[in-house]
Write an enzyme that holds these catalytic residues in place. Structure first.
Site, PDB file in Angstrom:
ATOM      1  N   GLU A  14      -5.759  -5.015  10.504  1.00 39.49           N
ATOM      2  CA  GLU A  14      -4.782  -3.942  10.687  1.00 39.49           C
ATOM      3  C   GLU A  14      -5.069  -3.210  11.992  1.00 39.49           C
ATOM      4  O   GLU A  14      -5.875  -2.265  12.018  1.00 39.49           O
ATOM      5  CB  GLU A  14      -4.850  -2.954   9.525  1.00 39.49           C
ATOM      6  N   LYS A  17       0.131   4.244  -0.266  1.00 37.63           N
ATOM      7  CA  LYS A  17      -0.534   5.444   0.282  1.00 37.63           C
ATOM      8  C   LYS A  17      -0.335   6.616  -0.687  1.00 37.63           C
ATOM      9  O   LYS A  17      -0.256   6.408  -1.891  1.00 37.63           O
ATOM     10  CB  LYS A  17      -0.012   5.773   1.686  1.00 37.63           C
ATOM     11  N   HIS A  22      -9.658   1.084   4.679  1.00 38.02           N
ATOM     12  CA  HIS A  22      -8.404   1.298   5.416  1.00 38.02           C
ATOM     13  C   HIS A  22      -8.669   2.258   6.576  1.00 38.02           C
ATOM     14  O   HIS A  22      -9.471   3.179   6.442  1.00 38.02           O
ATOM     15  CB  HIS A  22      -7.350   1.869   4.456  1.00 38.02           C
ATOM     16  N   GLY A  33       1.942   2.343  10.709  1.00 41.72           N
ATOM     17  CA  GLY A  33       2.865   3.470  10.566  1.00 41.72           C
ATOM     18  C   GLY A  33       3.520   3.906  11.863  1.00 41.72           C
ATOM     19  O   GLY A  33       4.112   4.981  11.933  1.00 41.72           O
ATOM     20  N   GLU A  71      -7.092   4.687   7.686  1.00 39.71           N
ATOM     21  CA  GLU A  71      -6.882   6.114   7.358  1.00 39.71           C
ATOM     22  C   GLU A  71      -8.113   6.681   6.655  1.00 39.71           C
ATOM     23  O   GLU A  71      -8.462   7.845   6.838  1.00 39.71           O
ATOM     24  CB  GLU A  71      -5.608   6.270   6.504  1.00 39.71           C
ATOM     25  N   ASN A  81       0.871  -1.180   0.000  1.00 36.95           N
ATOM     26  CA  ASN A  81       0.000   0.000   0.000  1.00 36.95           C
ATOM     27  C   ASN A  81       0.910   1.234   0.000  1.00 36.95           C
ATOM     28  O   ASN A  81       1.492   1.582   1.026  1.00 36.95           O
ATOM     29  CB  ASN A  81      -0.883  -0.011   1.256  1.00 36.95           C
ATOM     30  N   SER A 103       3.029  -2.078  10.398  1.00 36.29           N
ATOM     31  CA  SER A 103       4.491  -2.044  10.571  1.00 36.29           C
ATOM     32  C   SER A 103       5.154  -3.392  10.268  1.00 36.29           C
ATOM     33  O   SER A 103       6.062  -3.823  10.995  1.00 36.29           O
ATOM     34  CB  SER A 103       4.856  -1.546  11.979  1.00 36.29           C
TER      35      SER A 103
HETATM   36  C1  PEP Z   1      -0.931   0.198   5.832  1.00 34.76           C
HETATM   37  O1  PEP Z   1      -0.858   1.288   5.300  1.00 34.76           O
HETATM   38  O2  PEP Z   1      -1.873  -0.547   5.563  1.00 34.76           O
HETATM   39  C2  PEP Z   1       0.114  -0.204   6.771  1.00 34.76           C
HETATM   40  C3  PEP Z   1       0.000  -1.341   7.393  1.00 34.76           C
HETATM   41  O3  PEP Z   1       1.159   0.683   6.937  1.00 34.76           O
HETATM   42  P1  PEP Z   1       2.559   0.361   7.672  1.00 34.76           P
HETATM   43  O4  PEP Z   1       3.084  -0.939   7.121  1.00 34.76           O
HETATM   44  O5  PEP Z   1       3.445   1.517   7.318  1.00 34.76           O
HETATM   45  O6  PEP Z   1       2.288   0.267   9.130  1.00 34.76           O
END
Ligand code: PEP
Length: 253
Positions: free
Chosen positions: A168, A11, A96, A174, A98, A9, A213
């Site tokens: 998630e 972003k 997601h 992040g 976000e 992803n 992460s």
């Molecule tokens: C994501 O954007 O779905 C995500 C898991 O980000 P990160 O790996 O940076 O935590």
């Protein structure tokens, strides 16, 4: 036996030049298919068509990070699932955290987007997960159950084979904090049990990705969990070496 799936992803990162460079590193310089691992990248909308051309001869699939719930119409600024399918997307990330937090997406809207994506022939990657305070208050399972019921509300048994889930935990996205393998496995097993209530035996074939992460250093232990079928990778998917290391971690038993 479920195939592992690793999805990047990106972003809101990636100019065209950056897209060309990263896809070249993944698809040409590296480019080897890993047995038992499917790979997809989800660049921003503006890079999708360029990425698609570059991925033409590659095993790496293309996905988008969002879409709207209608096929076409007066929805200024939106992109439809049919448009994504038309340019060769296989996947679309929906719900997601976000988007839920920053753009006010509800389970009801996510469920409409899921339905529209399936109708357009896309595979939705449906994201769910609890916040840190919800985990601290022992609400993880109730939050996951509620998000699942809401986000999957429009689905029938026939749809089970065409969706991907992503667990998630919001506190891990992040932040550099990662769920322990035990926390991830417990959440994934719970999600699968909820999916079984809705879809019966078909739940056993649904890929459930872990996101939060994921890095080369923690990928292997997470992917070794019986109900973790790969990863939704944010930050580390923008670095070819790290993303490749994560893919390879999914390939090795
Ligand atoms: C994501 O954007 O779905 C995500 C898991 O980000 P990160 O790996 O940076 O935590």
């Amino acid at each position: 036996m479920r195939t592992k799936l690793i999805v990047g992803n990106w972003k809101m990162f990636g100019t065209l030049a950056e897209t060309r460079k990263l896809i070249f590193q993944l698809a040409v310089e590296w480019g080897k298919p890993c047995e038992g691992v499917e790979v997809a990248v989800c660049p921003p909308f503006t890079s999708l068509i360029v990425a698609k051309h570059q991925l033409e001869l590659s095993h790496i699939k293309l996905g988008a990070q969002n879409c709207y719930a209608e096929t076409s119409g007066a929805f200024t600024g939106e992109i439809s699932p049919a448009m994504l399918a038309d340019i060769g997307c296989t996947y679309v990330i929906l719900g997601h955290s976000e988007r839920r937090t920053l753009f006010g997406e509800t389970d009801e809207l996510v469920s409409r987007k899921v339905r529209a994506s399936l109708d357009a022939g896309l595979t939705p990657i449906i994201c769910i997960g609890e916040t840190e305070s919800q985990r601290d208050n022992n609400e993880t399972e109730s939050v996951l159950a509620r998000q699942l019921a809401g986000s999957l509300a429009t689905l029938t048994n026939d749809d089970a084979a065409k969706i991907v889930l992503a667990y998630e935990p919001v506190w891990a996205i992040g932040t550099g904090k990662t769920a322990t393998p035990e926390q991830a496995q417990a959440a994934h097993a719970f999600i699968r049990s909820e999916l079984s209530k809705k879809f019966g035996d078909a739940a056993g074939s649904i890929q459930i990705l872990y996101g939060g992460s994921v890095k080369p250093q923690n990928a292997k232990v997470l992917f070794a969990c019986p109900d973790v079928d790969g990863g939704l990778v944010g930050g580390a998917s923008l670095d070819a070496d790290q993303f490749i290391a994560i893919i390879e971690a999914a390939a090795t038993p």
